[in-house]
Design a protein around this motif. Structure first.
Motif, PDB file in Angstrom:
ATOM      1  N   ARG A   1     -57.841  37.173 -16.166  1.00 39.75           N
ATOM      2  CA  ARG A   1     -59.011  37.634 -15.110  1.00 39.75           C
ATOM      3  C   ARG A   1     -58.234  37.686 -13.732  1.00 39.75           C
ATOM      4  N   ILE A   2     -58.891  37.943 -12.328  1.00 38.62           N
ATOM      5  CA  ILE A   2     -58.077  37.955 -11.110  1.00 38.62           C
ATOM      6  C   ILE A   2     -59.280  37.656  -9.929  1.00 38.62           C
ATOM      7  N   ILE A   3     -58.735  35.857  -9.736  1.00 37.23           N
ATOM      8  CA  ILE A   3     -59.129  35.562  -8.691  1.00 37.23           C
ATOM      9  C   ILE A   3     -58.479  36.255  -7.047  1.00 37.23           C
ATOM     10  N   GLN A   4     -60.319  36.829  -6.516  1.00 35.33           N
ATOM     11  CA  GLN A   4     -58.707  36.387  -4.946  1.00 35.33           C
ATOM     12  C   GLN A   4     -60.016  35.311  -4.289  1.00 35.33           C
ATOM     13  N   SER A   5     -58.517  35.076  -3.677  1.00 38.65           N
ATOM     14  CA  SER A   5     -58.870  33.929  -1.944  1.00 38.65           C
ATOM     15  C   SER A   5     -59.939  34.299  -1.078  1.00 38.65           C
ATOM     16  N   ALA A   6     -60.958  32.846  -0.989  1.00 37.39           N
ATOM     17  CA  ALA A   6     -61.627  33.076  -0.089  1.00 37.39           C
ATOM     18  C   ALA A   6     -61.179  33.108   1.189  1.00 37.39           C
ATOM     19  N   GLY A   7     -60.445  32.816   1.492  1.00 36.61           N
ATOM     20  CA  GLY A   7     -59.536  32.430   3.055  1.00 36.61           C
ATOM     21  C   GLY A   7     -58.364  32.905   2.620  1.00 36.61           C
ATOM     22  N   VAL A   8     -57.903  32.854   3.649  1.00 39.56           N
ATOM     23  CA  VAL A   8     -56.360  33.605   3.372  1.00 39.56           C
ATOM     24  C   VAL A   8     -55.139  32.896   3.713  1.00 39.56           C
TER      25      VAL A   8
ATOM     26  N   ARG B   1     -59.226  41.601   5.519  1.00 38.17           N
ATOM     27  CA  ARG B   1     -60.224  41.898   5.608  1.00 38.17           C
ATOM     28  C   ARG B   1     -61.381  43.248   4.860  1.00 38.17           C
ATOM     29  N   ARG B   2     -60.228  44.336   5.288  1.00 39.82           N
ATOM     30  CA  ARG B   2     -60.371  45.872   4.382  1.00 39.82           C
ATOM     31  C   ARG B   2     -60.174  45.694   2.894  1.00 39.82           C
ATOM     32  N   TYR B   3     -59.061  44.809   2.711  1.00 35.91           N
ATOM     33  CA  TYR B   3     -58.976  44.708   1.304  1.00 35.91           C
ATOM     34  C   TYR B   3     -58.395  43.777   0.762  1.00 35.91           C
ATOM     35  N   PRO B   4     -59.354  43.202  -0.193  1.00 34.65           N
ATOM     36  CA  PRO B   4     -59.382  41.145  -0.527  1.00 34.65           C
ATOM     37  C   PRO B   4     -58.834  41.720  -1.674  1.00 34.65           C
TER      38      PRO B   4
ATOM     39  N   TYR C   1     -37.714  40.384   7.655  1.00 36.33           N
ATOM     40  CA  TYR C   1     -36.369  40.830   7.178  1.00 36.33           C
ATOM     41  C   TYR C   1     -36.257  41.278   7.916  1.00 36.33           C
ATOM     42  N   GLY C   2     -36.284  41.868   9.091  1.00 31.29           N
ATOM     43  CA  GLY C   2     -35.578  43.046  10.272  1.00 31.29           C
ATOM     44  C   GLY C   2     -34.713  41.625  10.944  1.00 31.29           C
ATOM     45  N   ILE C   3     -34.821  40.266  10.975  1.00 30.87           N
ATOM     46  CA  ILE C   3     -33.666  39.234  11.422  1.00 30.87           C
ATOM     47  C   ILE C   3     -33.159  39.243  11.153  1.00 30.87           C
ATOM     48  N   PHE C   4     -32.113  39.747   9.972  1.00 32.20           N
ATOM     49  CA  PHE C   4     -31.293  39.488   9.685  1.00 32.20           C
ATOM     50  C   PHE C   4     -30.679  41.070   9.916  1.00 32.20           C
ATOM     51  N   GLY C   5     -31.699  41.690  10.889  1.00 35.03           N
ATOM     52  CA  GLY C   5     -30.737  42.889  11.681  1.00 35.03           C
ATOM     53  C   GLY C   5     -30.175  44.228  10.302  1.00 35.03           C
ATOM     54  N   VAL C   6     -31.577  43.957   9.199  1.00 33.93           N
ATOM     55  CA  VAL C   6     -31.586  45.426   8.015  1.00 33.93           C
ATOM     56  C   VAL C   6     -33.157  45.813   8.450  1.00 33.93           C
ATOM     57  N   ASP C   7     -32.891  47.268   7.830  1.00 34.59           N
ATOM     58  CA  ASP C   7     -33.999  48.450   7.524  1.00 34.59           C
ATOM     59  C   ASP C   7     -35.700  47.843   7.243  1.00 34.59           C
ATOM     60  N   GLY C   8     -34.800  47.540   5.714  1.00 34.06           N
ATOM     61  CA  GLY C   8     -36.299  47.696   4.877  1.00 34.06           C
ATOM     62  C   GLY C   8     -34.971  46.911   3.667  1.00 34.06           C
ATOM     63  N   SER C   9     -36.544  46.758   2.747  1.00 32.54           N
ATOM     64  CA  SER C   9     -36.152  45.487   1.869  1.00 32.54           C
ATOM     65  C   SER C   9     -37.003  46.157   0.777  1.00 32.54           C
ATOM     66  N   THR C  10     -37.221  45.889  -0.495  1.00 38.41           N
ATOM     67  CA  THR C  10     -37.872  45.409  -1.870  1.00 38.41           C
ATOM     68  C   THR C  10     -37.986  44.691  -2.021  1.00 38.41           C
ATOM     69  N   PRO C  11     -38.756  43.607  -1.959  1.00 36.98           N
ATOM     70  CA  PRO C  11     -39.084  42.097  -1.901  1.00 36.98           C
ATOM     71  C   PRO C  11     -39.536  41.511  -3.657  1.00 36.98           C
ATOM     72  N   ILE C  12     -38.896  40.494  -3.765  1.00 35.00           N
ATOM     73  CA  ILE C  12     -40.020  40.575  -4.629  1.00 35.00           C
ATOM     74  C   ILE C  12     -41.325  39.254  -4.531  1.00 35.00           C
ATOM     75  N   ILE C  13     -41.983  39.674  -4.896  1.00 35.02           N
ATOM     76  CA  ILE C  13     -43.332  38.922  -5.205  1.00 35.02           C
ATOM     77  C   ILE C  13     -43.568  36.974  -5.360  1.00 35.02           C
ATOM     78  N   ASN C  14     -43.972  36.290  -4.137  1.00 32.72           N
ATOM     79  CA  ASN C  14     -43.623  35.435  -4.290  1.00 32.72           C
ATOM     80  C   ASN C  14     -44.847  34.802  -5.331  1.00 32.72           C
ATOM     81  N   HIS C  15     -44.332  34.308  -6.499  1.00 35.15           N
ATOM     82  CA  HIS C  15     -45.453  34.222  -7.584  1.00 35.15           C
ATOM     83  C   HIS C  15     -46.350  32.807  -7.784  1.00 35.15           C
ATOM     84  N   PRO C  16     -47.830  33.040  -6.995  1.00 33.55           N
ATOM     85  CA  PRO C  16     -48.448  34.207  -8.016  1.00 33.55           C
ATOM     86  C   PRO C  16     -49.279  34.887  -7.032  1.00 33.55           C
ATOM     87  N   GLU C  17     -48.792  35.035  -6.321  1.00 34.76           N
ATOM     88  CA  GLU C  17     -49.569  35.859  -5.055  1.00 34.76           C
ATOM     89  C   GLU C  17     -49.349  37.112  -5.586  1.00 34.76           C
TER      90      GLU C  17
END
Length: 489
Positions: A344-351, A329-332, A410-426
């Motif tokens: 163009r960049i399309i901002q979604s009206a809802g989340v 809400r603060r950073y749409p 991803y904490g459910i797998f017992g790991v602390d951190g990750s650099t995941p790949i974005i779920n395209h086209p998000e």
């Protein structure tokens, strides 16, 4: 016309093909309108496809494991007018569509399959399941040298021996095609297994345990020779045995002698995951930032909420989802996607909040549409129901697309951190690591606190570090001080 050809129907938006998992009928079988004839796997779900025609099956187009394009022939049925033995089918409503697939829900003990129905006429209410049971071929040294005999009735003397080998040939309840493929690769007969899943569903762990047990029980070396007895050997004649010396046990960690590479076809949901993540890496210039946060207060807040209303518990994931919605809400800018063709960049009206969920079939991201309109209690209920349905394979393809922001625990797998790949086209994805005890400075004093690592992977085309850092800092502040959510609403 004497024969009717049923084409593989449109199985959902964006789906152009499907893999045949299991035929439920054979050539010569009689089918009725809307009877399920084949189970197929698409990039999004495993579905049962019913046939809109009644009659006798004269051709099956495609073998199990083959990928068929949408619109290509699937099954040919001789119409009742051309085959007097075909069963009569209840007439469908005059306005009932035949060429378009409609997803329907069906109770099926422990099954996560989605059933496709056609129209709303009387015929669409009938469903039939005919699991296929294959009889095992006789084993023995002479089995390959003699032609396979026709099925014969068992004699009283042979019945006990057969029952000892095949104690129960009832069909196994298997949801996942991956489990079936694993059973074929490791030589496990699914009809002999008792599933540990809900309703007796056979899981991957059941197949692996059966394969390991068979490997342990398999005789080797001198034991294998002794178990042959004094029968006839094709190599050395009657009454004599060739002594096979004990083979040295293979070193731990090495493949057994004669082992070959395992080839796993990249099909179905596995191929969809590969294609989508590869496209994400090709198109999105992603950046990952992270921060450690003290989650002690968040855990205390959750405990207080659940103590006040034990009938409607709230999960940590639900609270994190609420915090994400506050940050968006603060950073749409982060709740958007890039249209490369339209520049163009399309901002979604809802989340439309995606929740990464690991299932037996692979990683899926079910979507909670308009999650920003839900209360925290409603979020918790929707998350629990959605993730359970995703793991059971009960979500239709429409629930697995259209997200605008993803939350990945991803904490459910017992790991602390990750650099995941974005779920395209998000444009962004928030990752949450495990919550563990760590030393933490509180008011100048060292204390043991519940600490988690938060990471944000974002598309640098939609925003810069200031926006991404501001969002992640807001999320971390709300994790450490949940009372800030009151001011953020």
């Amino acid at each position: 016309m004497s024969e009717q050809v049923f084409l593989l129907p449109d199985l959902g938006e964006g789906l152009t093909e499907a893999e045949i998992v299991q035929w439920r009928v054979a050539v010569g079988d009689l089918v009725t309108v809307d009877q399920s004839v084949v189970e197929v796997e698409t990039a999004k779900a495993v579905v049962d496809v019913p046939c809109p025609y009644a009659g006798r099956v004269v051709a099956l187009h495609g073998a199990e494991g083959e990928v068929r394009p949408v619109g290509q022939p699937l099954i040919t049925v001789a119409a009742p007018a051309a085959d007097g033995a075909a069963p009569a089918a209840a007439p469908s409503a005059p306005d009932e569509p035949v060429g378009h697939a409609v997803y329907r829900e069906e109770e099926r003990a422990g099954s996560g399959n989605v059933l496709i129905g056609y129209g709303t006429g009387p015929g669409s209410a009938r469903r039939r399941r005919r699991p296929r049971v294959h009889a095992a071929a006789p084993a023995g040294p002479s089995a390959s040298a003699q032609p396979q005999p026709a099925p014969v009735s068992e004699s009283p003397a042979s019945a006990p021996a057969l029952s000892a080998v095949l104690p129960d040939r009832s069909p196994a309840l298997v949801i996942s095609p991956i489990v079936r493929r694993l059973a074929r690769e490791r030589g496990v007969d699914l009809t002999t297994l008792r599933g540990s899943g809900p309703g007796g569903v056979v899981r991957r762990a059941d197949v692996e345990a059966a394969a390991d047990a068979a490997m342990v029980a398999r005789p080797t070396g001198a034991d294998a020779v002794a178990s042959l007895g004094a029968g006839t050997s094709p190599a050395n004649g009657a009454g004599r045995l060739t002594v096979v010396p004990d083979l040295p046990a293979p070193h731990v960690g090495l493949a057994p002698p004669g082992a070959s590479d395992v080839v796993i076809p990249l099909t179905g949901i596995r191929r969809a995951i590969a294609d989508k993540l590869s496209r994400s890496r090709r198109e999105i210039p992603e950046v990952t930032i992270w921060v450690d946060a003290d989650a002690t207060a968040l855990l205390e807040t959750r405990a207080a909420i659940n103590a006040a209303r034990a009938d409607r518990p709230v999960s940590i994931l639900a609270l994190l989802a609420r915090i994400c919605l506050s940050g968006l809400r603060r950073y749409p800018q982060l709740n958007s996607r890039v249209d490369t063709e339209g520049q163009r960049i399309i901002q979604s009206a809802g989340v439309h909040l995606g929740i990464a969920a690991q299932t037996e079939r692979g990683l899926v991201v079910p979507v909670l549409r308009d999650a920003d309109r839900l209360t925290t209690a409603e979020l918790a209920a929707e998350l629990a129901a959605t993730t359970a349905a995703a793991r059971a394979g009960e979500l239709p393809p429409a629930r697995l697309t259209g997200g605008s922001f993803t939350l990945n625990n991803y904490g459910i797998f017992g790991v602390d951190g990750s650099t995941p790949i974005i779920n395209h086209p998000e444009a962004a994805l928030l990752g949450v690591g495990r919550i563990v005890d760590k030393p933490w400075v509180v008011d100048g004093q060292l204390a043991v606190r519940k600490v988690t690592q938060l990471s944000l992977t974002f598309d640098h085309r939609v925003c810069d570090g200031g926006v991404a850092g501001g969002f992640l800092r807001h999320v971390a502040d709300c994790v450490e001080q949940p009372a800030l959510l009151i001011n953020a609403v």
